[in-house]
Design a protein around this motif. Sequence first.
Motif, PDB file in Angstrom:
ATOM      1  N   TRP A 135      11.756  -8.463 -17.550  1.00 54.13           N
ATOM      2  CA  TRP A 135      11.927  -9.667 -17.556  1.00 54.13           C
ATOM      3  C   TRP A 135      10.743 -10.665 -18.436  1.00 54.13           C
ATOM      4  CZ3 TRP A 135      16.074 -12.377 -15.556  1.00 54.13           C
ATOM      5  CH2 TRP A 135      16.974 -11.652 -15.109  1.00 54.13           C
ATOM      6  N   GLY A 136       9.803 -10.246 -18.884  1.00 55.13           N
ATOM      7  CA  GLY A 136       8.874 -10.877 -19.764  1.00 55.13           C
ATOM      8  C   GLY A 136       8.004 -11.820 -19.056  1.00 55.13           C
ATOM      9  N   VAL A 137       7.583 -11.235 -17.652  1.00 49.99           N
ATOM     10  CA  VAL A 137       6.818 -12.175 -17.039  1.00 49.99           C
ATOM     11  C   VAL A 137       5.259 -12.113 -17.388  1.00 49.99           C
ATOM     12  CG1 VAL A 137       7.982 -11.709 -14.659  1.00 49.99           C
ATOM     13  CG2 VAL A 137       6.057 -10.418 -15.290  1.00 49.99           C
ATOM     14  N   PHE A 138       4.493 -13.177 -16.867  1.00 52.34           N
ATOM     15  CA  PHE A 138       3.179 -13.276 -17.536  1.00 52.34           C
ATOM     16  C   PHE A 138       2.404 -12.197 -17.389  1.00 52.34           C
ATOM     17  CE2 PHE A 138      -1.473 -14.362 -17.578  1.00 52.34           C
ATOM     18  CZ  PHE A 138      -1.358 -15.278 -18.909  1.00 52.34           C
ATOM     19  N   SER A 139       2.347 -11.598 -16.090  1.00 53.76           N
ATOM     20  CA  SER A 139       1.473 -10.497 -15.753  1.00 53.76           C
ATOM     21  C   SER A 139       1.868  -9.697 -14.622  1.00 53.76           C
ATOM     22  CB  SER A 139       0.097 -11.093 -15.609  1.00 53.76           C
ATOM     23  OG  SER A 139      -0.115 -11.594 -14.093  1.00 53.76           O
ATOM     24  N   VAL A 140       1.311  -8.402 -14.349  1.00 54.42           N
ATOM     25  CA  VAL A 140       1.640  -7.902 -12.956  1.00 54.42           C
ATOM     26  C   VAL A 140       0.160  -8.041 -12.317  1.00 54.42           C
ATOM     27  CG1 VAL A 140       3.491  -6.211 -13.969  1.00 54.42           C
ATOM     28  CG2 VAL A 140       0.914  -5.474 -14.138  1.00 54.42           C
ATOM     29  N   CYS A 141       0.435  -7.998 -11.194  1.00 54.55           N
ATOM     30  CA  CYS A 141      -0.794  -7.881 -10.210  1.00 54.55           C
ATOM     31  C   CYS A 141      -0.847  -6.604  -9.534  1.00 54.55           C
ATOM     32  CB  CYS A 141      -1.055  -9.170  -9.355  1.00 54.55           C
ATOM     33  SG  CYS A 141      -2.730  -9.238  -8.365  1.00 54.55           S
ATOM     34  N   PRO A 171       0.618  -1.311   0.174  1.00 48.41           N
ATOM     35  CA  PRO A 171       0.025   0.027  -0.050  1.00 48.41           C
ATOM     36  C   PRO A 171       0.639   1.262   0.063  1.00 48.41           C
ATOM     37  CG  PRO A 171      -0.030  -1.179   2.167  1.00 48.41           C
ATOM     38  CD  PRO A 171       0.630  -2.049   1.164  1.00 48.41           C
ATOM     39  N   GLU A 172       1.859   1.296   0.379  1.00 46.92           N
ATOM     40  CA  GLU A 172       2.859   2.426   0.388  1.00 46.92           C
ATOM     41  C   GLU A 172       3.688   2.871  -0.727  1.00 46.92           C
ATOM     42  OE1 GLU A 172       5.690  -1.102   1.789  1.00 46.92           O
ATOM     43  OE2 GLU A 172       3.330  -0.573   1.730  1.00 46.92           O
ATOM     44  N   LEU A 173       3.713   1.969  -1.702  1.00 44.08           N
ATOM     45  CA  LEU A 173       4.417   2.238  -2.979  1.00 44.08           C
ATOM     46  C   LEU A 173       3.927   3.543  -3.644  1.00 44.08           C
ATOM     47  CD1 LEU A 173       4.423  -1.254  -4.692  1.00 44.08           C
ATOM     48  CD2 LEU A 173       6.240  -0.225  -3.418  1.00 44.08           C
ATOM     49  N   THR A 174       5.001   4.414  -3.857  1.00 40.72           N
ATOM     50  CA  THR A 174       4.639   5.765  -4.828  1.00 40.72           C
ATOM     51  C   THR A 174       4.566   5.129  -6.173  1.00 40.72           C
ATOM     52  OG1 THR A 174       7.069   6.029  -5.016  1.00 40.72           O
ATOM     53  CG2 THR A 174       6.270   6.757  -3.078  1.00 40.72           C
ATOM     54  N   ARG A 175       4.167   6.252  -6.948  1.00 40.95           N
ATOM     55  CA  ARG A 175       4.261   6.106  -8.404  1.00 40.95           C
ATOM     56  C   ARG A 175       5.418   5.643  -9.027  1.00 40.95           C
ATOM     57  NH1 ARG A 175       0.607   7.457 -12.356  1.00 40.95           N
ATOM     58  NH2 ARG A 175      -0.858   6.444 -10.961  1.00 40.95           N
ATOM     59  N   ASP A 176       6.635   6.428  -8.425  1.00 35.98           N
ATOM     60  CA  ASP A 176       7.876   5.993  -9.050  1.00 35.98           C
ATOM     61  C   ASP A 176       8.348   4.627  -8.731  1.00 35.98           C
ATOM     62  OD1 ASP A 176       8.022   8.568  -9.999  1.00 35.98           O
ATOM     63  OD2 ASP A 176       9.583   9.120  -8.538  1.00 35.98           O
ATOM     64  N   GLN A 177       7.997   4.013  -7.600  1.00 32.20           N
ATOM     65  CA  GLN A 177       8.127   2.905  -7.395  1.00 32.20           C
ATOM     66  C   GLN A 177       7.303   1.801  -7.943  1.00 32.20           C
ATOM     67  OE1 GLN A 177       7.302   3.516  -2.891  1.00 32.20           O
ATOM     68  NE2 GLN A 177       9.696   2.995  -2.555  1.00 32.20           N
ATOM     69  N   VAL A 178       6.111   2.126  -8.346  1.00 30.47           N
ATOM     70  CA  VAL A 178       5.207   1.320  -9.098  1.00 30.47           C
ATOM     71  C   VAL A 178       5.747   1.103 -10.357  1.00 30.47           C
ATOM     72  CG1 VAL A 178       3.147   0.968 -10.315  1.00 30.47           C
ATOM     73  CG2 VAL A 178       3.060   1.569  -7.801  1.00 30.47           C
ATOM     74  N   ASP A 179       6.154   2.318 -11.093  1.00 28.62           N
ATOM     75  CA  ASP A 179       6.785   2.322 -12.595  1.00 28.62           C
ATOM     76  C   ASP A 179       8.196   1.461 -12.403  1.00 28.62           C
ATOM     77  OD1 ASP A 179       4.970   3.898 -13.319  1.00 28.62           O
ATOM     78  OD2 ASP A 179       6.175   5.663 -13.372  1.00 28.62           O
ATOM     79  N   ALA A 180       8.864   1.575 -11.391  1.00 25.41           N
ATOM     80  CA  ALA A 180      10.151   0.641 -11.414  1.00 25.41           C
ATOM     81  C   ALA A 180       9.869  -0.824 -11.391  1.00 25.41           C
ATOM     82  CB  ALA A 180      10.887   0.981 -10.070  1.00 25.41           C
ATOM     83  N   GLU A 181       8.627  -1.190 -10.533  1.00 27.24           N
ATOM     84  CA  GLU A 181       8.215  -2.542 -10.777  1.00 27.24           C
ATOM     85  C   GLU A 181       7.740  -2.978 -11.989  1.00 27.24           C
ATOM     86  OE1 GLU A 181       8.744  -4.915  -8.160  1.00 27.24           O
ATOM     87  OE2 GLU A 181       9.995  -3.237  -7.507  1.00 27.24           O
ATOM     88  N   LEU A 182       6.833  -2.047 -12.604  1.00 23.59           N
ATOM     89  CA  LEU A 182       6.442  -2.232 -13.982  1.00 23.59           C
ATOM     90  C   LEU A 182       7.167  -2.600 -15.323  1.00 23.59           C
ATOM     91  CD1 LEU A 182       3.517   0.296 -14.124  1.00 23.59           C
ATOM     92  CD2 LEU A 182       3.264  -2.312 -13.730  1.00 23.59           C
ATOM     93  N   ASP A 183       8.440  -1.746 -14.804  1.00 26.74           N
ATOM     94  CA  ASP A 183       9.501  -2.001 -15.691  1.00 26.74           C
ATOM     95  C   ASP A 183      10.299  -3.409 -15.721  1.00 26.74           C
ATOM     96  OD1 ASP A 183       9.018   0.585 -16.931  1.00 26.74           O
ATOM     97  OD2 ASP A 183      10.602   1.543 -15.724  1.00 26.74           O
ATOM     98  N   ILE A 184      10.502  -3.528 -14.243  1.00 29.51           N
ATOM     99  CA  ILE A 184      11.147  -5.012 -14.258  1.00 29.51           C
ATOM    100  C   ILE A 184      10.165  -6.019 -14.746  1.00 29.51           C
ATOM    101  CG2 ILE A 184      11.207  -6.801 -12.305  1.00 29.51           C
ATOM    102  CD1 ILE A 184      12.263  -4.456 -10.489  1.00 29.51           C
ATOM    103  N   ALA A 185       8.915  -5.865 -14.923  1.00 28.34           N
ATOM    104  CA  ALA A 185       8.092  -7.072 -15.333  1.00 28.34           C
ATOM    105  C   ALA A 185       8.158  -6.955 -16.502  1.00 28.34           C
ATOM    106  CB  ALA A 185       6.599  -6.820 -14.870  1.00 28.34           C
ATOM    107  N   ALA A 186       8.520  -5.917 -17.246  1.00 26.63           N
ATOM    108  CA  ALA A 186       8.416  -5.832 -18.858  1.00 26.63           C
ATOM    109  C   ALA A 186       9.696  -6.239 -19.272  1.00 26.63           C
ATOM    110  CB  ALA A 186       8.238  -4.485 -19.310  1.00 26.63           C
TER     111      ALA A 186
END
Length: 238
Positions: free
Chosen positions: A37-43, A20-35
């Motif tokens: 590494w080519g994971v199936f999805s983000v949740c 719940p505490e993730l900032t937008r910048d932290q969310v973006d960093a995680e979205l970029d990790i997902a992209a």
Amino acid sequence: MATISERELAATLDHAILKPELTRDQVDAELDIAAEWGVFSVCVRPSDIAHAASRLAGTGVAVGTVIGFPHGTTSTAAKVAEVRQALADGATEVDMVVNIGALRSGFDDVVTDDIRAVVEAASGHITKVILETAYLDDEQIARGSRLTEAGGAHFVKTSTGFAGGGATVEHVRLMRANVGPAVQVKASGGVRSYADALAMIAAGATRLGTSGSAVILGEARRVDAGEGATGAVDDSSY
């Protein structure tokens, strides 16, 4: 235990971005990790769906979200409304939390009706039912798995990762044994390493929820290269 290639393993991973505490910048960093590494999805958190769908457009990474999270105690009507909004915002999968108190109380019709309403609202999109196994005994896990199937969901899932416990091999096996071949099992919470991932898959899981995708897939890459896997990630929140 058989090994799994990086690409095969990536196809099982739902990269969790739910704290719940993730900032937008932290969310973006995680979205970029997902992209990357080519994971199936983000949740992602429901409020992040539209942004995640936009940022991940063209990457091949699907966007999922959570419903009634993390306690499962919202009304069925509220869960249905969440699903409809999630789909409108761009989610393609939903992970709902079962009504845990109803399951523990033996109110099977309440549990099944709650699941079925979410499945119907999802209109054919993949629906996963989180049992929150940390709060359940083996009988309740087995019964919850069967009720998940009766409600028409596509997956039964172990945990939110926010209840002080996560997936275990024993619980994944128990869930797998109590649903038919049309229902899959997702292990989430405490999947911290390549070895953890292999163990969950061997027990019957076909999808894994983790916030440690980069570490797990980095280990898989080293195994592919013949170097062995050594790392682990602090994934206690999912």
